[in-house]
Design a protein around this motif. Sequence first.
Motif: not given
Length: 118
Positions: A20-31
């Motif tokens: 997130q700090q690197s500009g990514y948007t998290i969509k899912e974790t452990n999908w």
Amino acid sequence: MHNNKATGNKGEQMAAAWLQQSGYTIKETNWRYSHWEVDIIASKENRLHFIEIKTRTSDKFGKPEESIGKKKMQNLRNAAEQYLYLYPHWKYVQFDMLAISMYYEKPVEYFLIEDVYF
């Protein structure tokens, strides 16, 4: 085994924050789909990233980025195919690996390997 699971969970939490700090948007974790799992699915600049996270607290068994085998990458691809079937609007897709080294009394190191081919 409990220790490995705890290290993995902590690494995934740290990875999400770092991404997130690197500009990514998290969509899912452990999908999960069936018996396949993707640690993190994120987007950045109209590209969907399927990210495998590997965390180590020592280099006794090698660096974290060295621990992903052919079977794991095949499982990642299978999960990604299902995700893209459910969310077909993504045109650009990439597989990445984020290695996290948490060695005693050393700063945490993040090593992102982008666009892994397998």
